[in-house]
Structure formats: structure tokens, C-alpha cells
Write an enzyme that holds these catalytic residues in place. Structure first.
Site, PDB file in Angstrom:
ATOM      1  N   HIS A 233      16.785  -2.073   1.242  1.00  0.00           N
ATOM      2  CA  HIS A 233      15.701  -2.790   1.911  1.00  0.00           C
ATOM      3  C   HIS A 233      14.456  -1.926   1.957  1.00  0.00           C
ATOM      4  CE1 HIS A 233      13.639  -5.572   4.403  1.00  0.00           C
ATOM      5  NE2 HIS A 233      13.749  -4.883   5.523  1.00  0.00           N
TER       6      HIS A 233
ATOM      7  N   SER B  77       8.848  -5.183   5.261  1.00  0.00           N
ATOM      8  CA  SER B  77       9.614  -6.310   5.784  1.00  0.00           C
ATOM      9  C   SER B  77       8.686  -7.259   6.558  1.00  0.00           C
ATOM     10  CB  SER B  77      10.764  -5.767   6.642  1.00  0.00           C
ATOM     11  OG  SER B  77      11.732  -6.750   6.895  1.00  0.00           O
TER      12      SER B  77
ATOM     13  N   ASP C   1      17.877  -6.495  -2.482  1.00  0.00           N
ATOM     14  CA  ASP C   1      17.508  -6.356  -1.078  1.00  0.00           C
ATOM     15  C   ASP C   1      18.310  -7.354  -0.247  1.00  0.00           C
ATOM     16  OD1 ASP C   1      16.248  -6.428   1.461  1.00  0.00           O
ATOM     17  OD2 ASP C   1      14.316  -5.866   0.585  1.00  0.00           O
TER      18      ASP C   1
END
Length: 516
Positions: A483, A214, A455
Site C-alpha cells: 500500500h 491513500s 495494493d
């Protein structure tokens, strides 16, 4: 005022490799005493916890003033489990956020045996996070309350906007007053990357091997731009957008959450395990559940669960497709008013927040004691807000946020508006050193970007963008939802990326892995 920069790229100079012989050493020590109560998480591994080592590295707060004020970066390490001949070096990890603790990430086993044999796994809390100078700005909940008082998200009134503007401005000003404008000016990703190179040097590695999830992909991509000569292998999973203001990033995220929500609704409707007849009707059918909870909220872990509280759990559950069956059963029980809905809500809360009844009571007691002692109100949003506001140039007119939130509310009613309003403090943030845009890391060795089609937090399009932006990157696609995906036990994803980290051989171009 947010700092405005001239030009369209804002490149930083590439840093020359430092002399590793002069690097500061990290004094590693066991993170936990052998008899420390609660050292091993309930679902943890005692052997892993026993091997876990902690240390700190002092870095300049302002890298342009290396002899000035410093900040201690907290690190954790699990030494490589293979023999001396198998060890390659360190594999540095970042779990994302911004604001997530790498030290806490290493509380649990990570990756395959092959990776753990070859690498010391090392994670760190970036500056301003956790034990690396973590801080609170003030009471974010007051700002959140202003958002919840909006009657019609598609038509925000002038009074509601004034209330939002006042609370966002108050939060930004309180942050500058509490921790200092000088600290906030140095908290962005540019300086996290400079810290990371000092970590690499202190670890004794000639070049960096790294896995970032991320927001951690931003750190890794920028490292490849600034320090290509000391880049070995970077895995960037769940890529974030690196070019645009937070407001536009939030708009992309809102659309991605809606798409993942519709994938979940279609999945559970097809399985007959939830109260939705299909993705087209799911918004209206979910609204009826939310209205019922608002009228008569049940309680889980000692807290009332109204519509917004349930949506918070739903949003977190969308991050992990393995939690979707549990989410479907819970929503079905709530819709039917089933006697098992309370038990299912408890389980969903524990799954999404990773916390049980005892931990909730402990956190509540600690927060109450802190307030009674005149301490800062718990502020989980501080690092995320401060780093995001530091990195990007955002609109300073609240009207821009109003127009964006109203437009998003019409298309993504459950998750969109709050994502936009959450960026409003950046309109009033102190001046910072913003991160560069337009970087391509042309001199870096081969890199790997990983994207998940469904996602909700980092849209797949961002992974495609980053892979196209970085000249040496290869994109690996996971066709499922959730995710991030590397290291979660899916051979199609893990095996080629393990090979890349171990040997430098990149996955085949166009590799796409089916949903589990």
C-alpha cells in the site's frame, strides 16, 4: 439520515487565491524539550527529532461563517536542510486514513536528501484527527462484537441483522450526541481542503506542493479542483475512489485484499516458506490454522490470538510486501505447532501494529484509567467513520449492506464482510456537506498519480480511474505489492517523482516500475 444531494456532479465553486500578505502566522516551536524522555522513537533519528517543530493554525469550523467557532489545526515541520538558495518552499504531507495523524507521520525521516534540502516538510492533523479536535464516538468494539457473532457470513439471519442495525445506529447516534451534529456536519474532506489552503497561505507559499497517500489523494485531488491557481505540484499515491458510496468502495477493497492475499500465497508457496500449496488451496489451508487458533488461542503481548486477531495482523502485513517473509514464517510455525510460533507471533504483532510489549501495557493502563474516570471508551474508528460518512451518500436500508456482505463473503471470506459491515453506521449518520463527484481539475498544472498493482487497500484500478479523471494527471505504476510506494527507496519510482517535485517535469507517460 444521510444527506441526499441533487444532480450528478455536485461541483463546488473554485476558490480565488487569497492574499498571502494577510495570512495568519504559525508560531513554530520545538516539538520536544531537549531532555524529554521518550521523545525519540526506538528506531528514530535524534537529529531529526531535534529539528522537528510544532505549531497550530486556527481555522473556522464552518468556512461559510469565518467569524464563528474555530478549530485549531495541529502541524509539524522539519525545516529544509539545504541552503537558502536551495529552498523551494514547503512540501505538505498527508498519510491517509481518514484518521491518520500527519504530526505523528513526521516523527520519522521522510524522502530523499534532495527533497529534504529543498523543502520544509510539513504535515498536519486534519480536522477531527489527533490534536486537531480528535474525538471518540463511543464503543466501536460493541459494534464489532455484533459482526463477530454472525455464524454464517454468506447467510446473515434476521436476528443477526437486527443486532447489527441496532449497534450501528447506536454508534451513529452516540457520535452525534457526544461531539455534536454541527461538528460532524463540517468534518468532511471539502472542509479539510479549505483548511489546507489556509495552511498553505500561513506557510507563505504562493502555491501548494503536496504528497498525499491513500485518503490523502482525495484531499489533493479535490484541492486541485477547488484551488487550481494555488496548485504547484501534487503527488497522489495509492489513489482512493472519489465517485461512489462507501458500500461500493468496500466491495472494491474486499476484492483487492483477496487479490493481494492470493499474490502472497503464491509467493510464499513458490518459495516453500509457508504452509500453502498455492493460491487455489490457500483459503482452505488458512481456515485450518484459524480454526486451530479459535480452539486454543496462543498469547502474544498479553493478548489471546484467535482467528480474527490473526486475520487482523495478516491484513496489515499485506500492506507491505517487505513483511511477507516474516508473515510466511509465522503462518508456517502456527500450522506446524512449532515452539517458535510464540516468538514469531510477537514479532509479527510488533511489525504490523508498530508497538511493543511496554507500549501495549501503557495503552491498556491508560484505557482502564479512562474508563474508571467515566471517560469515553477508546475509539480509533471515530474519525475514519465520520469523514467517510460525511463525504459520500450511502444506502439507508440495512438490507443493502446485508446483500453486499453475503455476496462478498462467498468470494473474499477473510477480509470482505467486515469491510462492508464497517460502513453500516453511515446508514444512520447525521446530515453533512458531501464531497463533490465528477470533478476533473481541468485548470490545475500537471499532477502525478501513483498506483501499485498489488495494493490491497486502494486497488490499482482506482489509480487508473483517478489518473483518467484528472485532466492533467500522469500515472506512475509500481508492479509490486503493498500500500503506497513513493519515498520508500525504490529509484525507479522515487527519482522521477523527486524530479517532478523539484522542477515540475512530469514522469514519462506510461512509466511502470518492476517489483523490487
Amino acid at each position: 439520515m444521510v444527506l441526499l444531494v441533487t444532480g450528478c456532479t455536485g461541483f463546488l465553486p473554485v476558490q480565488e487565491p487569497q492574499d498571502s500578505g494577510s495570512a495568519a502566522a504559525i508560531d513554530w516551536r520545538p516539538c520536544h524539550a531537549e531532555d524529554e524522555e521518550g521523545a525519540v522513537p526506538e528506531d528514530g533519528d535524534p537529529e531529526w527529532t531535534a529539528a522537528l517543530e510544532c505549531g497550530t493554525l486556527s481555522v473556522p469550523l464552518d468556512h461559510d461563517d469565518p467569524d464563528g467557532e474555530t478549530i485549531d489545526i495541529a502541524l509539524a515541520r522539519v525545516p529544509a536542510s539545504g541552503g537558502a538558495g536551495e529552498r523551494i518552499g514547503s512540501l505538505v504531507l498527508n498519510p491517509g486514513g481518514p484518521g491518520e495523524s500527519g504530526v505523528e507521520m513526521l516523527a520519522y525521516p521522510q524522502f530523499s536528501d534532495e527533497i529534504r534540502d529543498a523543502f520544509d516538510l510539513v504535515a498536519f492533523d486534519p480536522r477531527g484527527v489527533g490534536d486537531s479536535g480528535g474525538f471518540a464516538c463511543g464503543n466501536w468494539d460493541r459494534f464489532a462484537e455484533a459482526q463477530m457473532r454472525i455464524q454464517d457470513p454468506t447467510a446473515v439471519t434476521d436476528i443477526e441483522l437486527e443486532r447489527l442495525e441496532a449497534s450501528a445506529r447506536s454508534y451513529a447516534e452516540a457520535c452525534a450526541e457526544t461531539v455534536g451534529a454541527e461538528f460532524l456536519a463540517e468534518i468532511g474532506t471539502v472542509n479539510v481542503v479549505r483548511d489546507l489552503d489556509m495552511v498553505r497561505e500561513a506557510l507563505g507559499d504562493d502555491a501548494l506542493s503536496y504528497v498525499g497517500y491513500s485518503y490523502g489523494t482525495y484531499i489533493g485531488a479535490l484541492y486541485a479542483e477547488m484551488y487550481p491557481a494555488t496548485t504547484r505540484a501534487l503527488v497522489l499515491d495509492g489513489a482512493v475512489e472519489t465517485e461512489r458510496p462507501n458500500l461500493e468502495v468496500a466491495e472494491d477493497q474486499a476484492a483487492a485484499f483477496q487479490e493481494t492475499w492470493e499474490l502472497f500465497a503464491a509467493d510464499c508457496a513458490a518459495a516453500g516458506t509457508c504452509p500453502f500449496s498455492g493460491p487455489e488451496a490457500a483459503d482452505a489451508e488458512m481456515t485450518r490454522i484459524l480454526d486451530r487458533l479459535d480452539a486454543d488461542p496462543p498469547t502474544t503481548r498479553g493478548m489471546p490470538v484467535d482467528g480474527p486477531a490473526l486475520l487482523g495482523m495478516v491484513g496489515l502485513a499485506l500492506y507491505d510486501e517487505t513483511s511477507w517473509p516474516e508473515l510466511a514464517r509465522t503462518l508456517n510455525a502456527l500450522a506446524e505447532g512449532s515452539d517458535e510460533s510464540g516468538e514469531l507471533l510477537d514479532a509479527l504483532y510488533d511489525t504490523t501494529y508498530g508497538i511493543g510489549e511496554e507500549e501495549v501495557a501503557e495503552e491498556d493502563a491508560a484505557e482502564e484509567a479512562e474508563e474508571q474516570e467515566g471517560g469515553l471508551y477508546a475509539d480509533a474508528e471515530a474519525a475514519l467513520t465520520a469523514i467517510n460518512c460525511a463525504d459520500r451518500v450511502d444506502p439507508t436500508d440495512p438490507q443493502a449492506y446485508r446483500e453486499s456482505a453475503e455476496a462478498i463473503a462467498a468470494d473474499t471470506p477473510f477480509f470482505g464482510p467486515d469491510l462492508v459491515w464497517g460502513q453500516l453506521p453511515c446508514a444512520f449518520w447525521t446530515d453533512t456537506e458531501t464531497a463533490p463527484t465528477g470533478f476533473t481539475a481541468p485548470d490545475a498544472p500537471p499532477l502525478v498519480v501513483v498506483g501499485t498493482v498489488g495494493d490491497p487497500a486502494t486497488p490499482y484500478g482506482w489509480a487508473q480511474e483517478l489518473a483518467g479523471q484528472l485532466e492533467t494527471a500522469t500515472l506512475v505504476t509500481y508492479e509490486g505489492s503493498g500500500h503506497t510506494v513513493y519515498g520508500y527507496g525504490l529509484p525507479c519510482v522515487d527519482d522521477p517523482i523527486d524530479t517532478y517535485l523539484l522542477t515540475g517535469e512530469v514522469p514519462e507517460p506510461g512509466l511502470s516500475c518492476p517489483a523490487f
